[in-house]
Scaffold this active site. Structure first.
Site, PDB file in Angstrom:
ATOM      1  N   SER A 163     -43.160  50.801  67.633  1.00 17.12           N
ATOM      2  CA  SER A 163     -41.938  51.272  68.274  1.00 17.12           C
ATOM      3  C   SER A 163     -41.922  50.851  69.750  1.00 17.12           C
ATOM      4  CB  SER A 163     -41.805  52.789  68.096  1.00 17.12           C
ATOM      5  OG  SER A 163     -40.506  53.223  68.411  1.00 17.12           O
ATOM      6  N   ASP A 262     -35.371  50.914  58.695  1.00 14.44           N
ATOM      7  CA  ASP A 262     -35.491  51.138  60.134  1.00 14.44           C
ATOM      8  C   ASP A 262     -34.288  50.534  60.858  1.00 14.44           C
ATOM      9  OD1 ASP A 262     -36.377  51.540  62.728  1.00 14.44           O
ATOM     10  OD2 ASP A 262     -38.127  50.221  62.559  1.00 14.44           O
ATOM     11  N   HIS A 294     -38.661  53.924  59.875  1.00 13.15           N
ATOM     12  CA  HIS A 294     -39.403  53.708  61.116  1.00 13.15           C
ATOM     13  C   HIS A 294     -40.748  54.440  61.094  1.00 13.15           C
ATOM     14  CE1 HIS A 294     -39.510  52.341  65.241  1.00 13.15           C
ATOM     15  NE2 HIS A 294     -39.700  53.566  65.698  1.00 13.15           N
TER      16      HIS A 294
END
Length: 319
Positions: A163, A262, A294
């Site tokens: 991320s 995601d 995600h």
């Protein structure tokens, strides 16, 4: 009397009018431990006294009993959390790095960095860069941390992150490639579900929903990086923009991992495609897990797909 709320950025945090920040998730911590129950030992070391920042080191327990000649691949890990939440000390990352180190038989250094909104971007990038230089200061065997001096193979250094941490990993490799006089040799970077974005979708399959796009823009522009002149087209966020050039990326190989559900999936794929087309001479490997969201590998680490990705990540480090 409880302070009045000035603003909320769900699900991450709440900001009060008196300036206090309340993080709503990602605040739990777990202590480091020299208990070899899980075959991995860990300890915390301050790398930035001025900002009270530490790294958490993870080492296979068996390595503590071996000589200084027992060199291991070195993984520098950068946690995610939208530049706002989480830390190397959270159960999420402590447990994950424990499994990676156990499986890859490597030394891992998980980096703490200053977070928004108290310290907005670019503070996180500055801190991670400082930590990387601090780690490489051990390359001659005379740094302040014995574990790094004795066990880190500086010919096999990897950066990894998910991320926001995946985003930071890319930029650190770019900086390492640019700052050649520092001789920071990075073998590879693992860019996992990277938080890359921009004002416009990268292709017709990228997120088109205005509410979703504006929600991500709000997090970046109002809390993570309020000083960005170009908003979500800030080069730190929009790495796939027309002005970006990856030819100087300072590593030999890149693992790009994306998840089908995601919101960042198309950005991640566009990043990999751009790497393959540019003049950078390294190799790119893309791992796409359909039907997953995600950081699924952190949220459900024992699932078949998470274990499959762990194996791929380990192969990237030891291969």
């Amino acid at each position: 009397m409880e302070s009045e709320i000035a603003s909320e950025f769900l699900p991450f945090c709440r900001i009060y009018k008196d300036g206090r920040v309340e993080r709503l998730i990602g605040t739990d911590t777990i202590p480091a431990s020299l208990d070899p129950t899980y075959d991995v030992v860990s300890k915390d070391v301050i790398y930035s006294p001025e900002n009270n920042l530490s790294v958490r080191l993870f080492l296979p327990h068996k390595s503590t009993k071996l000589t200084a000649g027992n060199k291991l691949p070195l993984l520098i890990y950068i946690h995610g959390g939208a530049w706002i939440i989480e830390s190397p000390f959270s159960p999420l990352y402590h447990n994950y790095l424990t499994e990676v180190v156990k499986s890859a038989n490597c030394l891992a250094v998980s980096v703490q960095y200053r977070r928004a909104p108290e310290d907005p971007v670019p503070a996180a990038y500055e801190d991670v860069w400082s930590a990387i230089q601090w780690i490489f200061a051990h390359s001659n065997g005379s740094g302040p941390v014995d574990w790094i001096n004795k066990h880190a193979d500086f010919g096999k250094v990897f950066l990894g992150g998910d991320s926001a941490g995946g985003n930071i990993s890319h930029h650190m490799a770019m900086k390492a490639g640019k700052e050649k006089k520092l001789d920071l040799k990075i073998k590879g970077i693992a860019v996992v579900h990277p938080a890359f974005w921009g004002t416009d979708p990268v292709d017709e399959y990228d997120v088109q929903d205005k509410e979703t796009r504006s929600g991500i823009a709000e997090i970046w522009e109002k809390i993570a990086s309020p000083n960005s002149v170009n908003g979500t087209d800030d080069p730190l966020f929009n790495v796939n923009g027309s002005g970006s050039d990856f030819s100087g990326l300072g590593c030999d190989k890149v693992l790009v991992a994306v998840a089908g559900k995601d919101v960042f999936v198309r950005q991640g794929l566009a990043y990999a495609a751009k790497l393959e087309k540019c003049e950078w001479e390294g190799t790119v490997e893309v791992v796409e897990e359909e039907g997953e969201d995600h950081v699924f590998h952190l949220q459900n680490p024992k699932s078949d797909k998470a274990l499959k990705f762990l194996k791929k990540f380990v192969e990237f480090i030891i291969g």
